[in-house]
Design an enzyme around this catalytic site. Sequence first.
Site, mmCIF file in Angstrom:
data_model
loop_
_atom_site.group_PDB
_atom_site.id
_atom_site.type_symbol
_atom_site.label_atom_id
_atom_site.label_comp_id
_atom_site.label_asym_id
_atom_site.label_seq_id
_atom_site.Cartn_x
_atom_site.Cartn_y
_atom_site.Cartn_z
ATOM 1 N N SER A 289 0.984 -1.084 -0.089
ATOM 2 C CA SER A 289 -0.033 -0.044 -0.033
ATOM 3 C C SER A 289 0.904 1.277 0.001
ATOM 4 O O SER A 289 1.366 1.690 -0.982
ATOM 5 C CB SER A 289 -0.973 -0.044 1.231
ATOM 6 O OG SER A 289 -1.940 1.043 1.139
ATOM 7 N N LYS A 314 -0.738 -4.264 -3.048
ATOM 8 C CA LYS A 314 -2.098 -3.901 -2.499
ATOM 9 C C LYS A 314 -2.240 -2.433 -2.994
ATOM 10 O O LYS A 314 -1.368 -1.370 -2.413
ATOM 11 C CB LYS A 314 -2.406 -3.720 -1.032
ATOM 12 C CG LYS A 314 -3.445 -3.337 -0.430
ATOM 13 C CD LYS A 314 -3.723 -2.864 0.931
ATOM 14 C CE LYS A 314 -5.144 -2.537 1.428
ATOM 15 N NZ LYS A 314 -5.207 -1.351 0.716
ATOM 16 N N GLN A 318 -9.185 2.639 -0.238
ATOM 17 C CA GLN A 318 -10.541 2.481 0.529
ATOM 18 C C GLN A 318 -10.896 3.797 1.030
ATOM 19 O O GLN A 318 -10.122 4.665 1.571
ATOM 20 C CB GLN A 318 -10.253 1.537 1.894
ATOM 21 C CG GLN A 318 -10.230 0.025 1.463
ATOM 22 C CD GLN A 318 -9.159 -0.484 0.633
ATOM 23 O OE1 GLN A 318 -8.032 -0.206 1.246
ATOM 24 N NE2 GLN A 318 -9.160 -1.156 -0.339
#
Length: 533
Positions: A289, A314, A318
């Site tokens: 991420s 990732k 979100q």
Amino acid sequence: MKYTMYFAGLIACFFSIVAAQAQESKFLNSPARKLQLAEFAIANLYVDEVNEGKLVEEAIVKMLEQLDPHSTYSDPEEVKRMNEPLQGNFEGIGIQFNMAEDTLLVIQPVSGGPSEKVGILAGDRIVMVEDTLIAGVKMSTEDIMRRLRGPKDSKVNLKILRRGVKELLPFTVKRDKIPVYSLDASYMIKDKIGYIRINRFAATTHEEFKKALTGLQKKGMKDLILDLQGNGGGYLNAAIDIANEFLGKKELIVYTEGRRNPRSEFFAKGTGEFQNGRLMVLVDEFSASASEIVTGAVQDWDRGVVVGRRSFGKGLVQRPIDLPDGSMIRLTVARYYTPAGRCIQKPYESIEKYNEDLIDRYNKGEMMSEDSIHFPDSLKFKTHRLARTVYGGGGIMPDYFVPIDTTLYTKYHRQLRDKGALMKAHFHFIDAHRKEWLGKYKTFNEFYKRFEVTPDMLTQLVATGKEMGVEYNEEEYQKALPLLRLQMKALIARDLWDMNEYYHVINDANESIRKALELLEQPDFEGLLLKKR
């Protein structure tokens, strides 16, 4: 004219009614209405009484499971626990601790924190919280933490067992805000080479990083090793702020794009404090991420050399959706893309396969050999400055690959670690020798250069292992011996000083750091990048 306007008004009113009816009809026939009716029927007509809240929660979880691996639901308590390390603080008594033989052992009180202020010391054992015994009763760590934490300015009564004191010592601690740091370590690893390890990207990460960077620059740092190994990510803004420290003005850091989210771009401001020094970024299969955002930006602008193994992959964005009861849905709304246009997210057609991806990588040999990793031509991209080839398809592939080191790891070592024998033996040593060692080694540098794990300590470790059901294996013990010595020394350094010193010791066995130092010895830094064209 009057009749025309009246007639036009009637028509407008008619179409408004029709539109409203159409909207109502659409809602009445929608999946949302169907779900609402099903829940209403179960709650009001089912033969037995049901837990309506639990039914709704499980329905939400089941819906999110159909989407992607990172769209999730969290109940109110989970939301609070999840946010604490990212917000940079929590409210409690301010100690680092470990559970040793069903006893809470204070590793270190937080400097300036509530426990230190009332005189709690490293090595103390907390036996009681209020009137509840927590030692020797197999209470979970989570239960203990719940008793120790509480609102700022509230008080908690503790009873503590201290080495050399017969009776239990009473302490009343006034809880306060306790900082949670996202930097594990910052030190000069070699002449003119600094090292900073970030464990997550939190609200305070940029501030911590700038402070560490300034401190290292004052010590003469010219080159930097940024360690993002094992860093699972965190806040996007924190990643952007860190990348900004390395990139030039208006250089793209990352962009996001989704079905209902148009392309959104994030650029460097050109205000960074480390835009010119040589930079090494370390990643591994657990770097994800926000770590991949920083690494991808550095790689795509040819700003530094990436060392290690392919990162996790990732790259889904979100959006938190707060629900009325304090629970939260984290819903994927877009994907992250590096400056060269690479999608960071790895495929997730099957959630089960997605969750087993790292095991598959290991089984296919990707952790051991760069030659086992193959990318199709469709995933080729070019870096902005040197037009080097880099690859998409999920995760960031390093410029210089470092295989996972399995030479020191054995089944015997793993059992000593997993069954808690290593920690139990370590706690025995630190408890018995803390004062002696602090007296003998006035500074960490003295300890780092002179301290050695003794044969008696190793004998005690083996004996502790046998007590805990670890069958001794001479061959595997000898193979793991260098690592066991290093781990024990690192744990002792942590408990005498802090995590910074732990990593200073344990990094001696880190192959990616060794590779980075080796590459920094090369005079032609740009040539290092071009070799991996």
